[in-house]
Design a protein around this motif. Structure first.
Motif, PDB file in Angstrom:
ATOM      1  N   ARG A  15       0.439  -1.314  -0.219  1.00 28.17           N
ATOM      2  CA  ARG A  15       0.614   0.139  -0.180  1.00 28.17           C
ATOM      3  C   ARG A  15       0.676   0.952   0.117  1.00 28.17           C
ATOM      4  NH1 ARG A  15      -3.491  -3.952  -1.368  1.00 28.17           N
ATOM      5  NH2 ARG A  15      -4.601  -4.900   0.108  1.00 28.17           N
ATOM      6  N   ASP A  16       0.233   2.369  -0.798  1.00 31.47           N
ATOM      7  CA  ASP A  16       0.993   3.830  -0.583  1.00 31.47           C
ATOM      8  C   ASP A  16       0.059   5.035  -0.653  1.00 31.47           C
ATOM      9  OD1 ASP A  16       0.380   3.179  -3.027  1.00 31.47           O
ATOM     10  OD2 ASP A  16       1.934   3.747  -4.159  1.00 31.47           O
ATOM     11  N   MET A  17       0.964   5.689  -1.403  1.00 33.78           N
ATOM     12  CA  MET A  17      -0.268   6.977  -0.661  1.00 33.78           C
ATOM     13  C   MET A  17      -1.627   7.163  -1.890  1.00 33.78           C
ATOM     14  SD  MET A  17       1.390  11.139  -0.967  1.00 33.78           S
ATOM     15  CE  MET A  17       1.572  11.219  -2.466  1.00 33.78           C
ATOM     16  N   VAL A  18      -0.950   6.868  -3.111  1.00 33.09           N
ATOM     17  CA  VAL A  18      -2.069   6.082  -3.892  1.00 33.09           C
ATOM     18  C   VAL A  18      -3.445   5.047  -3.343  1.00 33.09           C
ATOM     19  CG1 VAL A  18      -3.157   5.117  -6.645  1.00 33.09           C
ATOM     20  CG2 VAL A  18      -0.625   6.085  -5.744  1.00 33.09           C
ATOM     21  N   TYR A  19      -2.964   4.420  -2.817  1.00 33.59           N
ATOM     22  CA  TYR A  19      -3.738   3.746  -2.575  1.00 33.59           C
ATOM     23  C   TYR A  19      -4.614   4.062  -1.453  1.00 33.59           C
ATOM     24  CZ  TYR A  19      -5.982  -0.279   0.124  1.00 33.59           C
ATOM     25  OH  TYR A  19      -7.216  -1.148   0.633  1.00 33.59           O
ATOM     26  N   TRP A  20      -4.048   4.777  -0.444  1.00 31.39           N
ATOM     27  CA  TRP A  20      -4.363   5.601   0.493  1.00 31.39           C
ATOM     28  C   TRP A  20      -5.383   6.604   0.559  1.00 31.39           C
ATOM     29  CZ3 TRP A  20      -5.287   2.003   4.378  1.00 31.39           C
ATOM     30  CH2 TRP A  20      -4.640   1.191   4.371  1.00 31.39           C
ATOM     31  N   SER A  21      -5.293   7.409  -0.528  1.00 33.68           N
ATOM     32  CA  SER A  21      -5.801   8.406  -0.626  1.00 33.68           C
ATOM     33  C   SER A  21      -7.421   8.384  -1.829  1.00 33.68           C
ATOM     34  CB  SER A  21      -5.321   9.439  -2.090  1.00 33.68           C
ATOM     35  OG  SER A  21      -5.473   8.462  -3.496  1.00 33.68           O
ATOM     36  N   GLY A  22      -7.750   7.430  -1.797  1.00 28.17           N
ATOM     37  CA  GLY A  22      -8.238   6.710  -2.330  1.00 28.17           C
ATOM     38  C   GLY A  22      -9.701   6.021  -1.252  1.00 28.17           C
ATOM     39  N   LEU A  23      -9.053   5.715  -0.171  1.00 27.15           N
ATOM     40  CA  LEU A  23      -9.943   5.685   1.039  1.00 27.15           C
ATOM     41  C   LEU A  23     -10.305   6.581   1.643  1.00 27.15           C
ATOM     42  CD1 LEU A  23      -8.073   2.220   3.191  1.00 27.15           C
ATOM     43  CD2 LEU A  23     -10.163   2.108   1.302  1.00 27.15           C
ATOM     44  N   VAL A  24      -9.789   7.586   1.706  1.00 25.70           N
ATOM     45  CA  VAL A  24      -9.995   8.927   2.335  1.00 25.70           C
ATOM     46  C   VAL A  24     -10.794   9.323   1.303  1.00 25.70           C
ATOM     47  CG1 VAL A  24      -9.199  11.173   2.882  1.00 25.70           C
ATOM     48  CG2 VAL A  24      -8.084   9.525   3.122  1.00 25.70           C
ATOM     49  N   SER A  25     -10.726   9.382  -0.037  1.00 28.09           N
ATOM     50  CA  SER A  25     -11.519   9.788  -0.567  1.00 28.09           C
ATOM     51  C   SER A  25     -12.620   9.590  -0.565  1.00 28.09           C
ATOM     52  CB  SER A  25     -10.831  10.268  -2.331  1.00 28.09           C
ATOM     53  OG  SER A  25     -10.157  10.872  -2.068  1.00 28.09           O
ATOM     54  N   ILE A  26     -13.288   8.383  -0.704  1.00 25.46           N
ATOM     55  CA  ILE A  26     -14.006   7.466  -0.652  1.00 25.46           C
ATOM     56  C   ILE A  26     -15.154   8.132   0.782  1.00 25.46           C
ATOM     57  CG2 ILE A  26     -15.600   4.688   0.467  1.00 25.46           C
ATOM     58  CD1 ILE A  26     -13.630   3.973  -1.720  1.00 25.46           C
ATOM     59  N   ALA A  27     -13.830   7.933   2.175  1.00 26.09           N
ATOM     60  CA  ALA A  27     -15.095   8.415   3.084  1.00 26.09           C
ATOM     61  C   ALA A  27     -15.242   9.884   2.824  1.00 26.09           C
ATOM     62  CB  ALA A  27     -13.600   8.416   4.044  1.00 26.09           C
ATOM     63  N   LEU A  28     -14.980  10.792   2.221  1.00 20.79           N
ATOM     64  CA  LEU A  28     -15.360  12.348   2.248  1.00 20.79           C
ATOM     65  C   LEU A  28     -15.923  12.708   1.346  1.00 20.79           C
ATOM     66  CD1 LEU A  28     -14.674  15.164   2.679  1.00 20.79           C
ATOM     67  CD2 LEU A  28     -12.907  15.411   1.018  1.00 20.79           C
ATOM     68  N   GLN A  29     -16.228  11.711   0.114  1.00 17.51           N
ATOM     69  CA  GLN A  29     -17.745  11.795  -0.181  1.00 17.51           C
ATOM     70  C   GLN A  29     -18.440  11.209   0.403  1.00 17.51           C
ATOM     71  OE1 GLN A  29     -15.560   8.681  -4.054  1.00 17.51           O
ATOM     72  NE2 GLN A  29     -16.376  10.399  -4.980  1.00 17.51           N
ATOM     73  N   LEU A  30     -18.360  10.092   1.063  1.00 16.82           N
ATOM     74  CA  LEU A  30     -19.822   9.643   1.654  1.00 16.82           C
ATOM     75  C   LEU A  30     -19.823  11.080   2.864  1.00 16.82           C
ATOM     76  CD1 LEU A  30     -18.928   6.087   2.000  1.00 16.82           C
ATOM     77  CD2 LEU A  30     -21.032   6.994   0.735  1.00 16.82           C
TER      78      LEU A  30
END
Length: 370
Positions: free
Chosen positions: A154-169
């Motif tokens: 896992r790297d920043m690209v992966y974690w940015s996806g999880l953070v973005s999903i949480a922000l969207q919701l």
């Protein structure tokens, strides 16, 4: 004029149907974001503009071309077998990305030696400006025995996806809390589920790592004659067969399965009611736009961000760097330490006529190898 102004004011106040149009435009960015992240468990590629278009193109690609990964790597390179000299033009998307991003992940010692060579060449030329390319730099790596190949870290690209999903919701739930409007949340949550389901298809892994394991051969990765760098990956029991990987995406054995085609068809059909639902939302539409904008920003970041080989499931350990201002001197040094590798590099990087002293030197190398 007043009528036109009122219509424009109304559209910007409560934009309608525009989001549904954006869902069917584009899709190439999403395909590359999935290629970066899919294949090793959850692929957090966010719901955004272009997903409907991508779902259709993915279905057509699976049925027509039997593939999900992008058809061509975005960096042309070669894979050379260090044992027998067999050379293959690369078709692997992840190998292309590894070569493309080499300056991002190369060891600090490689950067240092490259800078030294450029400085030495500048002095030799009597110039006040460093040349862009000089000599040849060979980076030596070996497969990491402590990590499982074909499993991405896992790297920043992966974690940015999880953070973005949480922000969207989080944004999508605001109109529900303030106005009791659950439409934006339903569209965002459903789109996120469909996006995640697409990234979980086993076909991604089959195509991404279409190669045998436990290869003992050494491999050379390079953009070809005239490039500054060559990457040598020594063979051991934990290595991947990079020849297989270089041609894996064109291999019939990685064609899209019946399950993949059916799954993509179902996902494509499910995007249609989501598209219709999004078109019917007339209140609080700016919240929906906000989730889409966050999603497309994350998709663009995921699609283009440089990554390390370990983020593609190819785990390497740096050994050393060999480099001189003259290509032939680099080849001599490489052959001395790694018999046979320098000879394969010579075939690629030195196509001119050799001098008698150079011929004699290589004959000595051949005699030492027996």
């Amino acid at each position: 004029m007043p009528v036109t102004s009122d219509e424009l004011r109304s559209q910007w106040d409560k934009p309608s149907e525009v989001f549904s149009v954006l869902l069917i435009l584009g899709g190439d960015v999403i395909g590359r974001a999935l290629a970066q992240l899919a294949g090793s468990g959850l692929a957090p590629v966010t719901f955004s503009f272009g997903w409907v278009a991508y779902s259709v193109s993915a279905l057509l690609s699976a049925i027509g071309e039997n593939k999900l990964m992008p058809p061509k790597p975005d960096c042309v390179c070669k894979v050379i077998n260090g044992r027998n000299g067999n050379s293959r033009e690369n078709t692997s998307w992840i190998l292309g990305r590894i070569i493309r991003d080499h300056e991002f992940w190369m060891d600090a010692k490689v950067k240092e030696r490259t800078d030294q060579i450029l400085t030495e060449k500048m002095v030799q030329l009597g110039s006040s400006k460093k040349p862009t390319i000089a000599g040849l730099v060979v980076s030596i790596y070996k497969p990491d025995d402590t990590k499982q190949q074909k499993t991405a870290t896992r790297d920043m690209v992966y974690w940015s996806g999880l953070v973005s999903i949480a922000l969207q919701l989080g944004i999508a739930i605001i109109p529900l809390g303030i106005h009791g409007d659950w439409g934006v949340l339903i569209v965002t949550a459903a789109g996120t589920c469909l996006a995640i389901a697409t990234g979980l298809l086993p076909q991604w892994r089959r195509e991404k790592w279409a190669c045998r394991e436990n290869s003992k051969d050494s491999y050379i990765l390079t953009r070809g004659n005239g490039s500054q760098h060559a990457i040598v990956i020594l063979g051991n029991r934990n290595g991947l067969n990079l020849e297989d990987l270089a041609s894996g995406q064109t291999n019939v054995s990685t064609n899209a399965t019946y399950f993949t085609c059916v799954a993509l068809l179902i996902l494509c059909v499910l995007w249609i009611p989501l598209l219709i639902t999004a078109a019917g939302i007339s209140e609080n539409t700016w919240y929906l736009f906000a989730t889409g904008i966050i999603g497309i920003i994350q998709n663009m970041f995921a699609a283009g961000a440089p990554r390390k080989p370990s983020n593609f499931g190819i785990h390497l350990q740096f050994e050393e760097v060999i480099g001189e201002t003259k290509v032939m001197e680099t080849l001599y040094a490489t052959e001395t330490k790694y018999p046979g590798i320098g000879r394969r590099l010579r075939d690629e990087f030195f196509s001119g006529e050799m001098r008698p002293a150079e011929i004699e030197k290589w004959e000595k190398f051949e005699n030492l190898r027996g």
